[in-house]
Design an enzyme around this catalytic site. Sequence first.
Site, PDB file in Angstrom:
ATOM      1  CD  GLU A 102       4.046 -18.850  36.622  1.00  0.00           C
ATOM      2  OE1 GLU A 102       3.930 -17.678  36.144  1.00  0.00           O
ATOM      3  OE2 GLU A 102       4.056 -18.461  38.362  1.00  0.00           O
ATOM      4  CD  GLU A 194      -1.127 -21.357  40.382  1.00  0.00           C
ATOM      5  OE1 GLU A 194      -1.193 -20.381  40.056  1.00  0.00           O
ATOM      6  OE2 GLU A 194      -0.677 -22.614  40.238  1.00  0.00           O
TER       7      GLU A 194
END
Length: 227
Positions: A102, A194
């Site tokens: 990720e 985010e």
Amino acid sequence: MFFCLLLLAFVAASSVCAASTNSSGLIFGYYYIVTAEDGGAVQYTNNDDGEYTLEWTNNSGSFVAGAGYDPGSAQTIRFGSFEVAGSSYLSIYGWTTNPLVEYHILEQNYGGNDPPVGLTWKGNLTSDSSVYDIYETEIVHKQSILGVTNFKQYWSIRQDLRSDGLVTTGNHFSAWAAVGMPLGTFNYQIVAAEGFASSVNGSLTNAVESPPAGPVRQFSCLVQAHI
Ligand SMILES: *[C@@H]1O[C@H](CO)[C@@H](O)[C@H](O)[C@H]1NC(C)=O
Ligand SMILES: *[C@@H]1O[C@H](CO)[C@@H](O)[C@H](O)[C@H]1NC(C)=O
Ligand SMILES: *[C@@H]1O[C@H](CO)[C@@H](O)[C@H](O)[C@H]1NC(C)=O
Ligand SMILES: *[C@@H]1O[C@H](CO)[C@@H](O)[C@H](O)[C@H]1NC(C)=O
């Protein structure tokens, strides 16, 4: 959901369709994904060619949402954030498999969030008019694109934070490989916002653009993700 999207495409650009869970898909050449957890709630709207708007109210959880490509590649991506409030990261965000990674190329940190904990500094690179610090960490038993498992997390964190510009992702991928952080097969790659547990209301309008992906089409759809 996708029937709804398809239908809307032919009805009216200002129409809204909603899903009350995590969503992802392809809208006229751009991949989008919205995930929310731990009480996070966010409204995601695809505006038109690669542009999207996020809104969150009294968010007590976290979310990741954005638009981009599936699969990603070592491409140059233009992003632009035109309005923001609240607490969030803005990054080029993606995953690879084999190895399962990720990654974030962090461009902006709205609200002065603390840096992620437990990162190991591996070096730095200069790209797109700033130095970026490179970090790596191992994530144990967390949700990934392959379900709950262990995986690597890579970060490039820009020293001179900004809210729009071009990101030459290939420079990061090469620099990561040079310090022992290889990527695998590209999965999705998005310009992501985010958000974090906070009782702050926020909004963000962002655009993603790269080598043009197919015909430009007007589209609008609202996705609500919350649990
Ligand atoms: C949505 O995705 C997040 C992150 O992967 C996960 O933690 C959460 O459980 C998912 N929510 C639902 C309703 O599936
Ligand atoms: C905001 O969230 C907090 C924590 O989840 C909750 O206690 C509070 O009632 C919420 N406020 C509003 C106005 O929804
Ligand atoms: C980049 O890393 C080197 C060490 O590898 C360090 O000497 C230098 O100060 C760093 N540059 C910046 C701008 O952080
Ligand atoms: C967030 O928005 C909600 C609903 O519009 C409002 O009730 C609340 O006061 C706002 N909270 C903050 C911190 O602005």
